[in-house]
Design an enzyme around this catalytic site. Sequence first.
Site, PDB file in Angstrom:
ATOM      1  N   SER A 177       0.846  -1.207   0.000  1.00  0.00           N
ATOM      2  CA  SER A 177       0.000   0.000   0.000  1.00  0.00           C
ATOM      3  C   SER A 177       0.875   1.249   0.000  1.00  0.00           C
ATOM      4  CB  SER A 177      -0.878   0.000   1.250  1.00  0.00           C
ATOM      5  OG  SER A 177      -0.062   0.059   2.408  1.00  0.00           O
ATOM      6  N   HIS A 192       2.140  -8.365  10.413  1.00  0.00           N
ATOM      7  CA  HIS A 192       1.995  -9.778  10.812  1.00  0.00           C
ATOM      8  C   HIS A 192       0.775 -10.418  10.170  1.00  0.00           C
ATOM      9  CE1 HIS A 192       0.752  -6.951  13.981  1.00  0.00           C
ATOM     10  NE2 HIS A 192      -0.273  -7.733  14.198  1.00  0.00           N
ATOM     11  N   HIS A 227       7.692 -13.549  39.212  1.00  0.00           N
ATOM     12  CA  HIS A 227       7.656 -12.349  40.056  1.00  0.00           C
ATOM     13  C   HIS A 227       9.062 -11.783  40.210  1.00  0.00           C
ATOM     14  CE1 HIS A 227       6.532  -9.553  43.189  1.00  0.00           C
ATOM     15  NE2 HIS A 227       7.619  -9.945  43.848  1.00  0.00           N
TER      16      HIS A 227
HETATM   17  C1  LIG Z   1       4.944   4.443   9.593  1.00  0.00           C
HETATM   18  C2  LIG Z   1       4.356   3.051   9.597  1.00  0.00           C
HETATM   19  C3  LIG Z   1       4.499   2.265  10.710  1.00  0.00           C
HETATM   20  C4  LIG Z   1       3.968   0.987  10.715  1.00  0.00           C
HETATM   21  N1  LIG Z   1       4.128   0.240  11.841  1.00  0.00           N
HETATM   22  C5  LIG Z   1       3.618  -1.008  11.868  1.00  0.00           C
HETATM   23  C6  LIG Z   1       3.806  -1.824  13.011  1.00  0.00           C
HETATM   24  O1  LIG Z   1       4.452  -1.424  13.992  1.00  0.00           O
HETATM   25  N2  LIG Z   1       3.302  -3.077  12.996  1.00  0.00           N
HETATM   26  C7  LIG Z   1       2.594  -3.557  11.918  1.00  0.00           C
HETATM   27  O2  LIG Z   1       2.142  -4.707  11.963  1.00  0.00           O
HETATM   28  N3  LIG Z   1       2.397  -2.815  10.828  1.00  0.00           N
HETATM   29  C8  LIG Z   1       2.898  -1.555  10.768  1.00  0.00           C
HETATM   30  N4  LIG Z   1       2.737  -0.801   9.643  1.00  0.00           N
HETATM   31  C9  LIG Z   1       2.001  -1.396   8.508  1.00  0.00           C
HETATM   32  C10 LIG Z   1       2.907  -2.347   7.708  1.00  0.00           C
HETATM   33  O3  LIG Z   1       4.039  -1.644   7.275  1.00  0.00           O
HETATM   34  C11 LIG Z   1       2.157  -2.942   6.531  1.00  0.00           C
HETATM   35  O4  LIG Z   1       0.959  -3.528   6.975  1.00  0.00           O
HETATM   36  C12 LIG Z   1       2.998  -4.000   5.850  1.00  0.00           C
HETATM   37  O5  LIG Z   1       4.207  -3.457   5.372  1.00  0.00           O
HETATM   38  C13 LIG Z   1       2.249  -4.637   4.675  1.00  0.00           C
HETATM   39  O6  LIG Z   1       3.054  -5.612   4.111  1.00  0.00           O
HETATM   40  P1  LIG Z   1       2.909  -6.034   2.577  1.00  0.00           P
HETATM   41  O7  LIG Z   1       3.910  -7.114   2.369  1.00  0.00           O
HETATM   42  O8  LIG Z   1       1.499  -6.314   2.259  1.00  0.00           O
HETATM   43  O9  LIG Z   1       3.290  -4.738   1.729  1.00  0.00           O
HETATM   44  P2  LIG Z   1       4.522  -3.730   1.739  1.00  0.00           P
HETATM   45  O10 LIG Z   1       5.303  -3.808   2.992  1.00  0.00           O
HETATM   46  O11 LIG Z   1       3.964  -2.416   1.348  1.00  0.00           O
HETATM   47  O12 LIG Z   1       5.478  -4.262   0.594  1.00  0.00           O
HETATM   48  C14 LIG Z   1       5.105  -4.257  -0.744  1.00  0.00           C
HETATM   49  C15 LIG Z   1       6.374  -4.302  -1.585  1.00  0.00           C
HETATM   50  O13 LIG Z   1       6.013  -4.535  -2.941  1.00  0.00           O
HETATM   51  C16 LIG Z   1       6.788  -3.708  -3.790  1.00  0.00           C
HETATM   52  N5  LIG Z   1       6.040  -3.563  -5.036  1.00  0.00           N
HETATM   53  C17 LIG Z   1       4.838  -2.993  -5.256  1.00  0.00           C
HETATM   54  N6  LIG Z   1       4.446  -3.152  -6.537  1.00  0.00           N
HETATM   55  C18 LIG Z   1       5.436  -3.848  -7.146  1.00  0.00           C
HETATM   56  C19 LIG Z   1       5.613  -4.355  -8.448  1.00  0.00           C
HETATM   57  N7  LIG Z   1       4.675  -4.216  -9.393  1.00  0.00           N
HETATM   58  N8  LIG Z   1       6.769  -4.997  -8.736  1.00  0.00           N
HETATM   59  C20 LIG Z   1       7.734  -5.179  -7.787  1.00  0.00           C
HETATM   60  N9  LIG Z   1       7.609  -4.740  -6.526  1.00  0.00           N
HETATM   61  C21 LIG Z   1       6.456  -4.091  -6.204  1.00  0.00           C
HETATM   62  C22 LIG Z   1       6.922  -2.425  -2.996  1.00  0.00           C
HETATM   63  O14 LIG Z   1       8.008  -1.658  -3.472  1.00  0.00           O
HETATM   64  C23 LIG Z   1       7.158  -2.987  -1.590  1.00  0.00           C
HETATM   65  O15 LIG Z   1       8.526  -3.257  -1.408  1.00  0.00           O
HETATM   66  C24 LIG Z   1       3.281   0.482   9.587  1.00  0.00           C
HETATM   67  C25 LIG Z   1       3.149   1.262   8.446  1.00  0.00           C
HETATM   68  C26 LIG Z   1       3.688   2.539   8.440  1.00  0.00           C
HETATM   69  C27 LIG Z   1       3.551   3.351   7.178  1.00  0.00           C
END
Ligand SMILES: Cc1cc2nc3c(=O)[nH]c(=O)nc-3n(C[C@H](O)[C@H](O)[C@H](O)COP(=O)(O)OP(=O)(O)OC[C@H]3O[C@@H](n4cnc5c(N)ncnc54)[C@H](O)[C@@H]3O)c2cc1C
EC number: 1.8.1.4
Length: 477
Positions: free
Chosen positions: A157, A333, A456
């Site tokens: 996202s 997670h 504890h």
């Molecule tokens: C400031 C912040 C703090 C957060 N803290 C927490 C936390 O403490 N705990 C928690 O559980 N969640 C946290 N989150 C949420 C968490 O980061 C996301 O829920 C999580 O990263 C989602 O994982 P994902 O693998 O779905 O996607 P993402 O981590 O967004 O990874 C997607 C990847 O796909 C790549 N990508 C996209 N399209 C393409 C394409 N067409 N070709 C090749 N690569 C592509 C992107 O570049 C990216 O590297 C936080 C988010 C933010 C912004």
Amino acid sequence: MSNKQFDVVVIGAGPGGYIAAIRAAQLGFSVACIDEWSNAKGGPAPGGTCTNVGCIPSKALLQSSEHYEHAGHAFAEHGIDVAGLSLNLGQMIKRKDTVVKQNNDGILFLFKKNKVTFFHGRGAFAGAAGAEGYPIAISAPSNETINAKQVIIATGSNARALPGTPFDEKLILSNTGALAIESVPANLGVIGAGVIGLEMGSVWRRLGSKVTVLEGLPTFLGAVDEQIAKEAHKLFTKQGLSINLGCKIGAITTGDNNVKVEYTDAKGEAQSVVFDKLIVSIGRTPNTNGLGADVAGLALDERGFVAVDDDCKTNLPGVWAIGDVVRGPMLAHKAEEEGVAVAERMAGQHGHTNFNTIPWVIYTSPEIAWVGRTEQQLKADGVAYKAGTFPFLANGRARALGDTSGMVKFLADAATDEILGVHIIGPMASELISEAVVAMEFKASAEDIARICHAHPSLSEATKEAALAVDKRTLNF
Ligand SMILES: Cc1cc2nc3c(=O)[nH]c(=O)nc-3n(C[C@H](O)[C@H](O)[C@H](O)COP(=O)(O)OP(=O)(O)OC[C@H]3O[C@@H](n4cnc5c(N)ncnc54)[C@H](O)[C@@H]3O)c2cc1C
């Protein structure tokens, strides 16, 4: 030359994608994982939002800023006098970047270890499935097309901008800019009092900013148990965060070095405030940019998420989607659990993600963590329940730590005593919640927790005492 052929191609190496790739490789598939994120030197930076501009760097800065605040305020009570305390923000940011890099490198190492082939570049469907599977075109620097029998979309996202106010990452900041501010802004505005807004606001408040949070909704942390949210509001306000609820944001105008935000407050009065920088944290949008969804005929839902069923299957045979790019909580997670479950389903196993026991954490100080239903949800669902709370004020370890704010709260079924929700605000809530997750996964009763021996002195004794409180028999309060 024919294209390289893989059993499974994962697009995106965030926590969803890289974990799915590793689990699929463990199960015997030939696996490729494609990710486009680059570091400052143009090299690969797998780990997604979570590793690069999310969970990991935010926790690094939360830790550093908490140390700074403790050195300035809390150490004196412990008899530690700190003279000449000063902030080296450059070093703090550098350390955060090092922590990120360690995680990027760790993922590349894990790919090697598990024989996952990594491609750096953007992956896109280059057509519909043919006899050799789905053709996936990878952009520079990898520049090649590979074939996939099955595909896992894990493209994550992006931060949502306010309409007409794009992020410039200098004055109007998404999470990316908020984690890389070069000097502490005297006046910082935050639009959105959600998890990210509160965590980022806390970092910069601890480092010296006057932080004003503007939230559109009339209630503070509406998804959190009301009693816990009230406590959080009280504590954060006492720390100096100015939290303004029910604000309707109007015009946002940028000057050379500042941002003017006009809004209507909860009383309907027009307000105008000038900030040095503005963090906009109003939610995130699914990322399907450049994925070739239309070329392959991949269906998206009305909000732009990849449409999936309960098993993360899309409308295309052999194509799955997980993590932030599909429905459900945007948590690292959750993405990981879906990644493991999908890999196992591909192998004919019965992978499962239990949405009822996904823990939530807000890494403010004190931390907030919960699992299961809130008291307001149980009321709305018409469930008869018993509640028990225990304050950290009455916990010996919390007193020794010098951090006695907050409480543990248990909600249990009135008839069966099964735990329906556990809500914590207090020190190390993020770690304490695991016990509650395990208990709920095993359908434990509050009495089960109350009868278990807890070390504890430990903060976990507050969990045991809150379980005892359900039966109105706390021992230390
Ligand atoms: C400031 C912040 C703090 C957060 N803290 C927490 C936390 O403490 N705990 C928690 O559980 N969640 C946290 N989150 C949420 C968490 O980061 C996301 O829920 C999580 O990263 C989602 O994982 P994902 O693998 O779905 O996607 P993402 O981590 O967004 O990874 C997607 C990847 O796909 C790549 N990508 C996209 N399209 C393409 C394409 N067409 N070709 C090749 N690569 C592509 C992107 O570049 C990216 O590297 C936080 C988010 C933010 C912004």
